[in-house]
Design a protein around this motif. Sequence first.
Motif, PDB file in Angstrom:
ATOM      1  N   TRP A   1      36.010  43.147  65.706  1.00  0.00           N
ATOM      2  CA  TRP A   1      36.529  43.743  66.937  1.00  0.00           C
ATOM      3  C   TRP A   1      35.603  43.322  68.066  1.00  0.00           C
ATOM      4  N   ILE A   2      36.106  42.463  68.933  1.00  0.00           N
ATOM      5  CA  ILE A   2      35.289  41.789  69.935  1.00  0.00           C
ATOM      6  C   ILE A   2      35.526  42.442  71.291  1.00  0.00           C
ATOM      7  N   SER A   3      34.459  42.916  71.919  1.00  0.00           N
ATOM      8  CA  SER A   3      34.579  43.635  73.183  1.00  0.00           C
ATOM      9  C   SER A   3      34.768  42.669  74.344  1.00  0.00           C
ATOM     10  N   SER A   4      34.845  43.222  75.545  1.00  0.00           N
ATOM     11  CA  SER A   4      35.068  42.419  76.750  1.00  0.00           C
ATOM     12  C   SER A   4      33.786  41.798  77.288  1.00  0.00           C
ATOM     13  N   GLN A   5      32.664  42.066  76.674  1.00  0.00           N
ATOM     14  CA  GLN A   5      31.388  41.568  77.181  1.00  0.00           C
ATOM     15  C   GLN A   5      31.403  40.035  77.252  1.00  0.00           C
ATOM     16  N   GLY A   6      31.110  39.505  78.432  1.00  0.00           N
ATOM     17  CA  GLY A   6      31.075  38.069  78.613  1.00  0.00           C
ATOM     18  C   GLY A   6      32.443  37.441  78.816  1.00  0.00           C
ATOM     19  N   ARG A   7      33.462  38.248  78.982  1.00  0.00           N
ATOM     20  CA  ARG A   7      34.820  37.739  79.145  1.00  0.00           C
ATOM     21  C   ARG A   7      35.478  38.360  80.376  1.00  0.00           C
ATOM     22  N   ALA A   8      36.419  37.648  80.938  1.00  0.00           N
ATOM     23  CA  ALA A   8      37.228  38.228  82.008  1.00  0.00           C
ATOM     24  C   ALA A   8      38.099  39.331  81.417  1.00  0.00           C
ATOM     25  N   THR A   9      38.510  40.252  82.261  1.00  0.00           N
ATOM     26  CA  THR A   9      39.365  41.357  81.813  1.00  0.00           C
ATOM     27  C   THR A   9      40.536  41.521  82.769  1.00  0.00           C
ATOM     28  N   ALA A  10      41.532  42.251  82.300  1.00  0.00           N
ATOM     29  CA  ALA A  10      42.684  42.622  83.137  1.00  0.00           C
ATOM     30  C   ALA A  10      42.846  44.134  83.059  1.00  0.00           C
ATOM     31  N   PRO A  11      43.151  44.790  84.177  1.00  0.00           N
ATOM     32  CA  PRO A  11      43.288  46.246  84.149  1.00  0.00           C
ATOM     33  C   PRO A  11      44.563  46.686  83.446  1.00  0.00           C
ATOM     34  N   VAL A  12      44.484  47.811  82.749  1.00  0.00           N
ATOM     35  CA  VAL A  12      45.649  48.462  82.155  1.00  0.00           C
ATOM     36  C   VAL A  12      45.897  49.748  82.938  1.00  0.00           C
ATOM     37  N   LEU A  13      47.105  49.904  83.463  1.00  0.00           N
ATOM     38  CA  LEU A  13      47.430  51.073  84.280  1.00  0.00           C
ATOM     39  C   LEU A  13      48.321  52.038  83.517  1.00  0.00           C
ATOM     40  N   ASN A  14      48.139  53.318  83.785  1.00  0.00           N
ATOM     41  CA  ASN A  14      49.114  54.315  83.369  1.00  0.00           C
ATOM     42  C   ASN A  14      50.249  54.273  84.392  1.00  0.00           C
ATOM     43  N   PRO A  15      51.443  53.839  84.013  1.00  0.00           N
ATOM     44  CA  PRO A  15      52.501  53.673  85.009  1.00  0.00           C
ATOM     45  C   PRO A  15      53.002  54.982  85.608  1.00  0.00           C
ATOM     46  N   ALA A  16      52.654  56.106  84.991  1.00  0.00           N
ATOM     47  CA  ALA A  16      53.074  57.396  85.546  1.00  0.00           C
ATOM     48  C   ALA A  16      52.145  57.864  86.655  1.00  0.00           C
ATOM     49  N   THR A  17      50.915  57.321  86.691  1.00  0.00           N
ATOM     50  CA  THR A  17      49.933  57.760  87.682  1.00  0.00           C
ATOM     51  C   THR A  17      49.376  56.622  88.524  1.00  0.00           C
ATOM     52  N   GLU A  18      49.566  55.394  88.063  1.00  0.00           N
ATOM     53  CA  GLU A  18      49.002  54.186  88.677  1.00  0.00           C
ATOM     54  C   GLU A  18      47.481  54.157  88.585  1.00  0.00           C
ATOM     55  N   VAL A  19      46.905  54.954  87.696  1.00  0.00           N
ATOM     56  CA  VAL A  19      45.455  54.986  87.483  1.00  0.00           C
ATOM     57  C   VAL A  19      45.080  53.961  86.417  1.00  0.00           C
ATOM     58  N   VAL A  20      44.001  53.222  86.658  1.00  0.00           N
ATOM     59  CA  VAL A  20      43.498  52.272  85.665  1.00  0.00           C
ATOM     60  C   VAL A  20      42.890  53.049  84.508  1.00  0.00           C
ATOM     61  N   ILE A  21      43.387  52.804  83.298  1.00  0.00           N
ATOM     62  CA  ILE A  21      42.907  53.542  82.124  1.00  0.00           C
ATOM     63  C   ILE A  21      42.095  52.674  81.175  1.00  0.00           C
ATOM     64  N   GLY A  22      42.088  51.372  81.388  1.00  0.00           N
ATOM     65  CA  GLY A  22      41.326  50.500  80.511  1.00  0.00           C
ATOM     66  C   GLY A  22      41.260  49.092  81.049  1.00  0.00           C
ATOM     67  N   GLN A  23      40.415  48.283  80.413  1.00  0.00           N
ATOM     68  CA  GLN A  23      40.281  46.875  80.752  1.00  0.00           C
ATOM     69  C   GLN A  23      40.459  46.072  79.472  1.00  0.00           C
ATOM     70  N   VAL A  24      41.465  45.226  79.451  1.00  0.00           N
ATOM     71  CA  VAL A  24      41.735  44.439  78.257  1.00  0.00           C
ATOM     72  C   VAL A  24      40.984  43.116  78.351  1.00  0.00           C
ATOM     73  N   PRO A  25      40.218  42.746  77.306  1.00  0.00           N
ATOM     74  CA  PRO A  25      39.486  41.471  77.349  1.00  0.00           C
ATOM     75  C   PRO A  25      40.434  40.290  77.214  1.00  0.00           C
ATOM     76  N   LEU A  26      40.171  39.245  77.970  1.00  0.00           N
ATOM     77  CA  LEU A  26      40.997  38.042  77.951  1.00  0.00           C
ATOM     78  C   LEU A  26      40.260  36.954  77.172  1.00  0.00           C
TER      79      LEU A  26
END
Length: 478
Positions: A16-41
């Motif tokens: 399980w490889i984390s986002s460290q050293g990698r670009a990320t993309a935000p994950v939003l809760n579409p009901a609130t538009e709040v960023v809930i996580g960052q997915v590693p690319l």
Amino acid sequence: MNVSYDPLYLFIGGEWISSQGRATAPVLNPATEVVIGQVPLATSADLEHALAVAQRGFEQWRATVPAERAKVLKRASALILERVSHIAEQMTLEEGKPIAEAVDEVTRAAEYFEWFAESARRIDGRVVPANRPGVLQMVKRQAIGPVAAFTPWNFPAITPARKLSAALAAGCSVILKPGEESPSTALALARALDDAGLPKGVLQVVFGVPDQVSSQLIASPIIRKVTFTGSVPIGRLLSARAAEGVKPITLELGGHGPVLVFDDADIERAAVEGVANRFRGTGQVCISSTRFLIQRGAYDRFVQRFVAATQALRVGDGLKPDTQVGPLANARQLAKMEELVADAVAKGAQVLAGGESLPGPGFFFAPTVLADVPMDARVMHEEPFGPIAILMPFDKLADGLREANRLPYGLSAYAFTRDARTAIDVADGLEAGMIGINQYRIVATELPFGGFKESGHGSEGGIEGIEHYLTHKFVSQI
């Protein structure tokens, strides 16, 4: 309801490889538009690593006897069912669908692993009598090789499950790239498979810039099979890339599902269940009924009941138990709904319900019913993929079939009639891979899922689902 969002990773070689050293993309809760996580690319190096590991994983997994493969898939199914509440909450957080729908989807995803576990034990061949004495002729079916699987954000459990369960049952390794907007659900399936004892390297889960990931994976000689669920334009692109390497590809693309409602039908049922079907998943369902074609004698009754049922729907955050329609998955979908309705109205369409975005945070759009939509409106040609229903009358069977088959899509279609002859004629005449007569629920684990024309080719699910991951080998022995 306070629900936490799981950390996000890449899954390569059992790590399980984390986002460290990698670009990320935000994950939003579409009901609130709040960023809930960052997915590693994934980087290019990550993808090369995934490919090398998938090749080694395939060599090990294809040599694993079917009974052992079946045990792993059954254990994974059981673990998914044990974790159904948590996985469903993750899905609703990231994708927005009502929690009851999310629970149902995760449950059905588990069923696919259970179904294809049994299919693994039933991969057989045949002995063909020879026309020469002393010759043994056999046809063997074997795993095709490492698979690149691409899945969208709208069904983040059941779509990966269809592909993973069949490919793994056949003995293939898989590199799965789910939608970056709903990553946690797919990772939960991978976690269940890992905990069930799937050998390290048989499954990789990667995220990234879609065009970069698809071009690198499909071009690799390691990948022997491609499977994609998504839009028609992207399906064309990936099909062309697969063709460059002469690689088979399964495509499940868009639809614009017609519903033929005849004068003799149960109008109440066709309308009320039609509303439930159309606005399930906030209309972001490829097999949804979108164009309701009602025979003229029943048109007014159907419209009245359909509009009333639509206006009674409860729209809100999917985590609230009484919500029936959640938010759209992202801002792009919301903008598209606004554009399609504005275009239709400008050209003369009537809005019978909804027709506008809802105030407050979140990507909410009111369940919408359009009538008198002219043929030059965009929504008559483009898949809405959102909470818009189109109502239009027709006169004779031939007229209804002509409109139903007018578009280049051929995924799903529906019809309601009490007349057996009409039902047979409609089933024969509709150009769609999946047809429901007097019902809207046409998906089942044991049945093929797929379409034709520009809706794609190949089927998933049922006994047909495993065939795309197998190759035939003829052996003649003296």
